[in-house]
Each structure stands twice: as C-alpha cells, then as structure tokens.
Design a protein around this motif. Structure first.
Motif, PDB file in Angstrom:
ATOM      1  N   SER A   1      53.921  35.407  66.622  1.00 54.17           N
ATOM      2  CA  SER A   1      52.812  36.126  66.004  1.00 54.17           C
ATOM      3  C   SER A   1      53.351  37.163  65.032  1.00 54.17           C
ATOM      4  O   SER A   1      54.466  37.673  65.188  1.00 54.17           O
ATOM      5  N   SER A   2      52.549  37.506  64.026  1.00 53.97           N
ATOM      6  CA  SER A   2      53.007  38.423  62.983  1.00 53.97           C
ATOM      7  C   SER A   2      53.272  39.827  63.517  1.00 53.97           C
ATOM      8  O   SER A   2      54.029  40.588  62.903  1.00 53.97           O
ATOM      9  N   ASN A   3      52.663  40.177  64.668  1.00 52.63           N
ATOM     10  CA  ASN A   3      52.877  41.534  65.186  1.00 52.63           C
ATOM     11  C   ASN A   3      54.268  41.725  65.788  1.00 52.63           C
ATOM     12  O   ASN A   3      54.590  42.813  66.274  1.00 52.63           O
TER      13      ASN A   3
ATOM     14  N   GLY B   1      62.482  39.393  48.944  1.00 47.31           N
ATOM     15  CA  GLY B   1      61.791  38.164  48.570  1.00 47.31           C
ATOM     16  C   GLY B   1      60.288  38.348  48.586  1.00 47.31           C
ATOM     17  O   GLY B   1      59.780  39.451  48.385  1.00 47.31           O
ATOM     18  N   MET B   2      59.573  37.262  48.839  1.00 39.04           N
ATOM     19  CA  MET B   2      58.107  37.273  48.825  1.00 39.04           C
ATOM     20  C   MET B   2      57.562  37.081  50.229  1.00 39.04           C
ATOM     21  O   MET B   2      57.997  36.189  50.965  1.00 39.04           O
ATOM     22  N   THR B   3      56.573  37.896  50.585  1.00 39.50           N
ATOM     23  CA  THR B   3      55.857  37.760  51.851  1.00 39.50           C
ATOM     24  C   THR B   3      54.463  37.220  51.575  1.00 39.50           C
ATOM     25  O   THR B   3      53.737  37.759  50.735  1.00 39.50           O
ATOM     26  N   PHE B   4      54.094  36.163  52.265  1.00 38.28           N
ATOM     27  CA  PHE B   4      52.761  35.574  52.131  1.00 38.28           C
ATOM     28  C   PHE B   4      51.873  36.145  53.239  1.00 38.28           C
ATOM     29  O   PHE B   4      52.102  35.897  54.421  1.00 38.28           O
ATOM     30  N   ASN B   5      50.878  36.906  52.842  1.00 35.63           N
ATOM     31  CA  ASN B   5      50.031  37.607  53.814  1.00 35.63           C
ATOM     32  C   ASN B   5      49.019  36.704  54.495  1.00 35.63           C
ATOM     33  O   ASN B   5      48.522  37.042  55.574  1.00 35.63           O
TER      34      ASN B   5
ATOM     35  N   ASP C   1      46.035  33.121  65.961  1.00 43.13           N
ATOM     36  CA  ASP C   1      46.630  31.824  66.294  1.00 43.13           C
ATOM     37  C   ASP C   1      47.024  31.005  65.079  1.00 43.13           C
ATOM     38  O   ASP C   1      47.993  30.239  65.134  1.00 43.13           O
ATOM     39  N   VAL C   2      46.262  31.116  63.988  1.00 43.48           N
ATOM     40  CA  VAL C   2      46.513  30.243  62.837  1.00 43.48           C
ATOM     41  C   VAL C   2      47.306  30.931  61.736  1.00 43.48           C
ATOM     42  O   VAL C   2      47.923  30.263  60.897  1.00 43.48           O
ATOM     43  N   ARG C   3      47.318  32.241  61.723  1.00 46.60           N
ATOM     44  CA  ARG C   3      48.063  32.961  60.686  1.00 46.60           C
ATOM     45  C   ARG C   3      49.496  33.170  61.161  1.00 46.60           C
ATOM     46  O   ARG C   3      49.722  33.589  62.289  1.00 46.60           O
TER      47      ARG C   3
ATOM     48  N   THR D   1      54.431  40.487  47.403  1.00 49.84           N
ATOM     49  CA  THR D   1      53.512  39.921  48.397  1.00 49.84           C
ATOM     50  C   THR D   1      52.521  39.015  47.683  1.00 49.84           C
ATOM     51  O   THR D   1      52.257  39.177  46.491  1.00 49.84           O
ATOM     52  N   SER D   2      51.993  38.064  48.432  1.00 48.10           N
ATOM     53  CA  SER D   2      50.990  37.142  47.886  1.00 48.10           C
ATOM     54  C   SER D   2      49.876  36.972  48.902  1.00 48.10           C
ATOM     55  O   SER D   2      50.128  36.874  50.103  1.00 48.10           O
TER      56      SER D   2
END
Length: 483
Positions: A40-42, A57-61, A326-328, A343-344
């Motif tokens: 999970s992103s947390n 680099g690039m982070t996709f939010n 769950d999906v991110r 970021t994107s």
C-alpha cells in the motif's frame, strides 16, 4: 550509448538489419523493474531509497491495477491485457494462477519474449505466478522456464522468507533457514550479478525482481525485526468506518474490536519491517548500475501488484475491493530523459507496463495489447493527453485453503463487480445490481456513496462507458478509456 540518450529516441527505433538484433539493441536503454507484493502507498514513508528514487524521477499519483489480486494483476503486467482478455481471473482453479496463464498461451507473447527477440538479456527473479512450482515438470522441463527469459531465478512459495526452493534456470537451489538465505537478500545479490554481467557483455538488459513482501506473513530480515518499535497502522478517515449507503456485502461488517486493532498495528509494523530489505535492495541495484557505468541508460521502475487495506472500511487484512486502498499502487520511474522530482496525475494502469517496456526496447506493440506506452508522459507530455478512465475487474474467486491471499481467513472477497476509476470519481457495478459512486474531488476517502443522487441519464451514461471498458480489446481500450 551515453547519458544523452532519451526515451524519445527509443519510441521510433532506427531501421537495422534483421540479422543484427544485438547491434540494434545495444543502442537501447536497460530496464530494472522492482515489483512488490501487496504494498500500500502508506508504506512509502518507511522506504528512504524509494523516496530518493522519487526525488530523481517521476511519481504517478493515480496509478491503479486492473484487478486487486496477485495473479490476475501479474498476468496483466506481463501481457498488457486486462483480465477479461487474459482469462486469468484468480489465483487458482481453471481460470486462475500459473495453470491458466500457461494454458492460455500467454507466455508466448510477453514483454520478455519481445525484448529477448530484440537482443536483450532478460531475467526474472522472485515470484512468478501463483501455482508455479520449481519441482513440477511442465512441457518436459523441470524446473520449467517460460519463453523469453535468459535467466530464471524463481521461487514457488517464498512468503516465509526462508526454507524455499529456487529454480535457477533448469536446476533447483535449496535454501534453508540461515541469515544468508533470506529471500530478498538472495534476489538482491542475483540481481546485482546479472547487471554486472550484462553491462560487461555490452548487452542491453531487462531485469524484473518480483518480491513476496510485504505480503503476509510479512517476515522481515532478522536484522530488521526490531525496527519501528511501537509503530501503529495509520488511522485515516476511513479507518473502522463504513461509507454511507454502503453496499450490502460491506454494510454488514461490524466495528473493529480493540483486539483486532492491535493485530492490525502488529501487521502494519511487520509490513514496514519486511520492506526494509527491499528498500536496501533498491539502493544496491542502483549502486551496481552506477559502478557498471550504465545508470544513465537505465529505467528504474518501482511498483506493486496491488494495494492493501488494513482496517479501512471496517475490513481487516486484504484487498480485492474497488476502493483506492486496494487498487491504487505506488509507481515511481526514473531514467533517461525523466525529469527529477516530477509527479503525474495521469490515469495510468498496470496494463501500461508491457507496452512501455516494449517501446523502450524498440519492439512492436501488438494490437492485442490493451495498454499504452508511458514514454510520452515520461518525456514530459501533458497528463491531459492521457486516458481519463481505467477499468477495475473482480470475479469472485472461490476460496482455497492453500491460497495465500486468504490472509489467515481475514480477507473478505466482495461479490463480482466491474468498476471505472477516473481522476474525479469511482463508479462500481456489482453483478447483484448494487452500485457505488464516490466523488473523489469532494470525497477523496470514498466515504459517501452518492449513486442514489445521480439522474437516470447520468447512470445510463456511466453504465454505457463502463460496458465499453469491460468489453474492450486491444487498441479499442484506448478509446474506451476516454468516456
């Protein structure tokens, strides 16, 4: 190839003789893909090396997966196809796991086969697909190595971190319970060795290191098992709270007990601990790239096969819902031409990995691929030129006692559904007829199901758009992703 090489240069490969694939490939960037399991992103705040990668680099939010379950997601990653097109809908059974992926012939056309055909050295390390067994004989091979891989270092069941059998190409390497056998560390060493050998041979390479962590039981390396003393799971707005107008399967969930909350805290702490070895591995792989002189010519991709809930919406350990928990997934990419610290918010998905890797390597992207190369975004293209909606699928998989995604019996699998995730809303249709609609602009924590407030016309519009997505194939998925 020098540091001036950019991803724009690889989107249109130069014409070369078909008899010289290695020479053509030598002008192309390398790829190192680190894929975690159930991250999970947390958990990103506990990974300093990955945060360093973000700064460079690039982070996709808003990166999501097409199915929040290990095997369907990984099948999509390999092929660039939605689960309804791969036919891999679960972790086991006739439509799940390694057996379905192999039976459906999907191994013959993956990013690995495409890159190897272009002269790349390719390595798969760690977790492949649920049900893969190094001891089993498949197509006359034991251990079985699928097409497309120059090097194969794969474990069937590595969730415990120790006491496993690793298929090293067509031989089995047994590993025990010693500190040196900790799986993430073993994969780290093998990954570093592969990079060194590939660079020394002046060959472009694609390395995927697929971890079993932080998937339960989330066993950390022994050096990390006392990290983060007292760490507790985040108690965000959705923790131990039901959304208003929750669908029936969710509405019957009881408030978490104090004992359950204590267990959740312990699980979160172990998940953070188990990722310390992964974070260290990311740093070591990058150091190896630098020492080998190929860092400027290599894309580093970090992500997860799905997200994970842990107390949100009164749900204990698990996934498979359409909620962002769950999906991110985390998605960070650094490499040639990628601006540092960007970021994107583009609506990217795991269907996009395979076409991206193919484009980097100068390989054609089949019309059967549902995803789209991320290179235009990595080159600085605007988010506005990207798709606006992604499909989430879930087919209710029959629980198997051997399925590691039961999470000790805690995991609750929702009924069948299809969902559409955009930057501004999530819309869900269950086979039962129940629906959900969360306005992500005013309700980013998805706590208010406002589907009952939508007009008939708006509901019909959403239904038609979702239907186009869940029926799409190949090139048609790009247009279907613009409702």
């Amino acid at each position: 190839m020098g540091a001036a090489t950019t991803s724009a240069a690889v989107t249109t490969p130069t014409t070369t003789s078909v008899t010289q694939p290695a020479a053509a490939a030598a002008q192309r960037p390398n790829i190192v893909f680190v894929l975690t399991d159930d991250m999970s992103s947390n958990l990103l705040p506990y990974m300093p090396q990955v945060r360093k990668l973000q700064s460079q680099g690039m982070t996709f939010n808003d990166a999501v997966v097409s199915n929040s379950l290990c095997c369907p997601s990984r099948s999509t990653i390999f092929t660039g196809q939605y689960p309804h097109n791969t036919g891999v809908l679960g972790n086991d059974g006739p439509n799940g796991g390694f057996d379905a992926f192999h039976k459906n012939g999907l191994e013959r056309d993956t990013f690995a086969t495409a890159l190897k055909a272009k002269g790349y050295r390719t390595a798969m390390m760690g977790k492949y697909l649920n049900g893969y067994d190094p001891k089993a004989t498949v197509d006359g091979q034991q251990p079985y190595v699928p097409p497309g891989w120059s090097q194969w270092d794969v474990v069937g069941d590595g969730y415990k971190g120790y006491d496993y059998k690793l298929a090293h190409n067509h031989k089995i390497e047994p590993h025990g319970n010693k500190t040196k056998d900790y799986l993430t560390d073993v994969l780290s060493e093998k990954g570093q060795s592969f990079i060194k050998k590939s660079a020394a041979a002046h060959k472009p390479f694609m390395l995927e290191v697929a971890l079993f962590t932080p998937h339960g039981p989330s066993i950390p390396a022994r050096r990390d098992k006392h990290d983060f003393p007292g760490l507790k799971a985040p108690h965000g707005p959705a923790f131990d709270r039901l959304p208003t107008n929750a669908p029936p399967w969710l509405a019957r969930q009881n408030p978490l007990t104090q004992s359950e909350k204590n267990t959740i805290d312990k699980k979160f702490r172990k998940r953070a601990q188990s990722l310390q070895a992964v974070d260290k591995m990311v740093g070591k792989l990058r150091d190896t790239l630098a020492r080998a002189g190929v860092a400027d010519d290599t894309y580093i991709v970090f992500s997860s096969d799905n997200g994970f809930h842990l107390g949100e919406y009164r749900l204990k350990a698990g996934k498979q819902t359409a909620f962002d928990t769950d999906v991110r997934v985390p998605l960070v990419i650094a490499g040639p031409g990628v601006a540092a610290g960007r970021t994107s918010n583009a609506q990217v998905s795991n269907i996009d990995f395979a076409p991206t890797f193919r484009k980097i390597g100068g390989a054609a992207v089949s019309s059967r691929v549902d995803g789209h190369s991320l290179l235009p975004l990595l080159d600085g293209g605007p988010d506005a030129d990207w798709r606006t909606a992604n499909l989430i699928e879930h087919r209710h998989a029959k629980k198997s006692p051997d399925d590691p995604d039961n999470h000790g019996g805690e995991s609750i699998s929702p009924p069948n559904y299809h969902a559409m995730r955009t930057i501004s809303y999530t819309y869900v249709e269950y086979d039962s007829g129940a629906k959900e609609y969360y306005d992500l602009r005013t309700d980013p924590n998805e706590l208010h199901n406002t589907v009952g407030r939508l007009s008939r016309a708006r509901l019909a519009e959403l239904h038609d758009a979702l239907t186009r997505l869940k029926d799409c194939r190949g090139d048609g998925c790009w247009s279907a992703g613009h409702p």
